[in-house]
Write a protein that holds these residues in place. Structure first.
Motif, short mmCIF file in Angstrom:
data_model
loop_
_atom_site.label_atom_id
_atom_site.label_comp_id
_atom_site.label_asym_id
_atom_site.label_seq_id
_atom_site.Cartn_x
_atom_site.Cartn_y
_atom_site.Cartn_z
N MET A 250 13.73 -63.82 17.64
CA MET A 250 13.93 -62.75 16.56
C MET A 250 14.63 -63.54 15.34
N ARG A 251 13.92 -63.13 14.36
CA ARG A 251 14.56 -63.88 12.98
C ARG A 251 15.32 -62.77 12.23
N LEU A 252 16.63 -62.71 12.15
CA LEU A 252 17.65 -61.76 11.67
C LEU A 252 18.16 -62.56 10.22
N VAL A 253 18.12 -61.58 9.22
CA VAL A 253 18.50 -61.96 7.92
C VAL A 253 19.77 -61.01 7.48
N LEU A 254 20.87 -61.60 7.34
CA LEU A 254 21.85 -60.65 6.82
C LEU A 254 22.11 -61.20 5.48
N VAL A 255 22.23 -59.97 4.56
CA VAL A 255 22.48 -60.11 3.26
C VAL A 255 24.02 -59.82 2.76
N ILE A 256 24.70 -60.38 1.99
CA ILE A 256 26.19 -59.78 1.82
C ILE A 256 26.14 -59.83 0.58
N HIS A 257 26.71 -58.70 -0.09
CA HIS A 257 27.05 -58.32 -1.50
C HIS A 257 28.48 -58.25 -1.82
N SER A 258 29.21 -57.76 -0.61
CA SER A 258 30.75 -57.53 -0.90
C SER A 258 31.60 -58.77 -0.55
N GLY A 259 32.59 -58.82 -1.26
CA GLY A 259 33.59 -60.09 -1.18
C GLY A 259 34.44 -60.23 0.09
N PRO A 260 35.13 -61.15 0.01
CA PRO A 260 35.80 -61.83 1.16
C PRO A 260 36.83 -60.53 1.59
N GLU A 261 37.21 -59.75 0.88
CA GLU A 261 38.42 -59.01 1.36
C GLU A 261 37.91 -57.58 1.99
N SER A 262 36.38 -57.51 1.99
CA SER A 262 35.81 -56.42 2.68
C SER A 262 35.49 -56.43 4.05
N HIS A 263 35.61 -55.44 4.79
CA HIS A 263 35.50 -55.15 6.28
C HIS A 263 34.19 -55.63 6.31
N ASN A 264 33.08 -55.64 5.65
CA ASN A 264 31.72 -56.05 5.73
C ASN A 264 31.69 -57.50 6.35
N THR A 265 32.56 -58.15 5.55
CA THR A 265 32.48 -59.88 5.98
C THR A 265 32.76 -59.81 7.35
N ASN A 266 33.65 -59.17 7.92
CA ASN A 266 34.10 -59.26 9.56
C ASN A 266 32.73 -58.80 10.28
N GLY B 42 11.83 -64.89 0.24
CA GLY B 42 11.15 -65.85 1.40
C GLY B 42 11.68 -65.23 2.56
N PHE B 43 13.26 -65.29 2.53
CA PHE B 43 13.89 -64.96 3.99
C PHE B 43 13.51 -63.63 4.44
N VAL B 44 13.52 -62.62 3.37
CA VAL B 44 13.27 -61.38 3.72
C VAL B 44 11.75 -61.17 4.06
N ALA B 45 10.99 -61.86 3.45
CA ALA B 45 9.45 -61.68 4.10
C ALA B 45 9.19 -62.27 5.23
N ASP B 46 10.11 -63.53 5.77
CA ASP B 46 9.85 -64.00 7.04
C ASP B 46 10.61 -63.39 8.08
N GLY B 47 11.57 -62.42 7.80
CA GLY B 47 12.65 -62.14 8.72
C GLY B 47 11.81 -60.70 9.53
N ASP B 48 12.49 -60.64 10.67
CA ASP B 48 12.05 -59.59 11.59
C ASP B 48 13.01 -58.60 11.39
N LYS B 49 14.30 -58.55 11.21
CA LYS B 49 15.17 -57.62 10.63
C LYS B 49 16.02 -58.10 9.65
N VAL B 50 16.25 -57.28 8.85
CA VAL B 50 17.00 -57.42 7.35
C VAL B 50 18.15 -56.40 7.56
N VAL B 51 19.41 -56.98 7.53
CA VAL B 51 20.80 -56.15 7.32
C VAL B 51 21.38 -56.58 6.15
N ILE B 52 21.59 -55.33 5.38
CA ILE B 52 22.22 -55.62 4.01
C ILE B 52 23.80 -55.01 3.84
N PHE B 53 24.67 -55.84 3.81
CA PHE B 53 26.07 -55.28 3.59
C PHE B 53 26.37 -55.41 2.05
#
Length: 101
Positions: A1-17, A89-100
Motif C-alpha cells: 500500500m502507498r500511504l500519503v500523509l499531508v500535514i498543515h499543522s505546525g510542530p506544536e500540534s498533536h497532529n505531528t505526534n 502526483g503523490f495523491v494521484a499515485d497513493g492508495d490512501k491519503v490522510v490529511i492532518f
C-alpha cells in the motif's frame, strides 16, 4: 500500500505526534509512506522525530515556497524540497491519503 500523509499543522500540534506514529507503524508493516508538509507544517522540519522518519524509509517532501515563507530549516538530509505539483502526483499515485490540519 502507498500511504500519503499531508500535514498543515505546525510542530506544536498533536497532529505531528499522530503522523509520526502512523508513519512508523505503516513502515513497520512494509508500506510505502510519503509525507508532504505545507503551510505551517513545514515547521516540523525542526523536530528530530519528524525528520528521523527519512532514515526509516519515509519519503519526506516539503513545499519549498512555504518553507521559505515560514523560514523553516533547509538542507536536511533525506528531505526533498518541492511544490504542490509533487503533492498532486503523490495523491494521484497513493492508495490512501490522510490529511492532518
Amino acid at each position: 500500500m502507498r500511504l500519503v500523509l499531508v500535514i498543515h499543522s505546525g510542530p506544536e500540534s498533536h497532529n505531528t505526534n499522530s503522523l509520526v506514529k502512523m508513519a512508523k507503524a505503516a513502515r513497520a508493516k512494509g508500506h510505502d509512506v510519503t509525507v508532504f508538509a505545507m503551510s505551517a507544517g513545514v515547521g516540523n522540519l525542526a523536530r528530530a522525530d519528524f525528520t528521523a522518519l527519512a532514515a526509516r524509509g519515509v519519503n519526506i517532501t516539503v513545499c519549498e515556497h512555504n518553507r521559505s515563507q515560514f523560514k523553516a530549516p533547509e538542507g536536511i538530509e533525506g528531505v526533498t524540497y518541492g511544490s504542490q505539483y509533487e503533492l498532486a502526483g503523490f495523491v494521484a499515485d497513493g492508495d490512501k491519503v490522510v490529511i492532518f490540519e
